[in-house]
Design an enzyme around this catalytic site. Sequence first.
Site, PDB file in Angstrom:
ATOM      1  N   LYS A   1       0.865  -1.194   0.000  1.00  0.00           N
ATOM      2  CA  LYS A   1       0.000   0.000   0.000  1.00  0.00           C
ATOM      3  C   LYS A   1       0.895   1.235   0.000  1.00  0.00           C
ATOM      4  CE  LYS A   1      -3.862   0.056   2.463  1.00  0.00           C
ATOM      5  NZ  LYS A   1      -4.683  -0.042   3.698  1.00  0.00           N
TER       6      LYS A   1
HETATM    7  O1  G3P Z   1      -7.190   0.910   5.398  1.00  0.00           O
HETATM    8  C1  G3P Z   1      -7.519   2.229   5.176  1.00  0.00           C
HETATM    9  C2  G3P Z   1      -8.916   2.612   5.492  1.00  0.00           C
HETATM   10  O2  G3P Z   1      -9.674   1.480   5.678  1.00  0.00           O
HETATM   11  C3  G3P Z   1      -9.053   3.590   6.614  1.00  0.00           C
HETATM   12  O3  G3P Z   1     -10.225   3.372   7.309  1.00  0.00           O
HETATM   13  O4  G3P Z   1     -11.717   3.519   9.221  1.00  0.00           O
HETATM   14  O5  G3P Z   1      -9.459   4.583   9.364  1.00  0.00           O
HETATM   15  O6  G3P Z   1     -11.225   5.579   7.914  1.00  0.00           O
HETATM   16  P1  G3P Z   1     -10.672   4.326   8.522  1.00  0.00           P
END
Ligand code: G3P
Length: 225
Positions: A86
């Site tokens: 990533k």
């Molecule tokens: O993996 C990246 C993404 O899923 C971030 O999620 O929940 O931190 O906005 P969040």
Amino acid sequence: MRLIIDNANVSDIKRLYDVYPIDGVTTNPSILAKTGRKPYDVLKAIRELVGPDGELHAQAISRKAEDIIREAEFIREKLGSATYIKIPAIPEGIKAIKELSKVGCRITATAVYTPLQALVAAKAGADYVAPYVNRIDNLGGSGVETVGEIKEIFENNGIKTMILAASFKNANQVKEICRMGIDAVTLQPELIDSLLKNDSVEAAVDRFISDFEVLCGSGATMIQN
Ligand code: G3P
């Protein structure tokens, strides 16, 4: 549509793989931080769980392209070449994506907030772009519409890069994304559980069992009858 777990808690991942049709695991530095464990201890355990060819995403931390490339090589050595690296879709990340895609590295362009950011990452050679649905909503935009625009741009320009929708906070966001036809969604464990959580369903199942027990006796199943 691939259903991926956005988490690094190994026991949660085991439980979810046991129950649901799961296709992989995504992680990021914040997710790893929540475990309180050494990153490669956790990531190696997840790699073992998903298998050598299973889908696992691990993020590079560096800000400069040359350092991102070094990290990507290191991650691939530690976790196998099936691992998706990533990389944030910022200018230095895009520069790294261009180089890494030339040598066959699997790449997920992450922290995607806009359709044109996704387009640039895709053109640079990313296998996946990961738009952050809920975080876009939190900025006053529409995560669902943004994903729809990315999909339209990719389709209308013959771009094969897949869309891995991420950052969900509720099942309705997931439903709307899936309705448009998406390559993959990555969800926190609680959200995956919530896709089947429904008191009416529980009540219906309880009623089937109690009706059958009235007919055949307590604890009876179709094996006995
Ligand atoms: O993996 C990246 C993404 O899923 C971030 O999620 O929940 O931190 O906005 P969040």
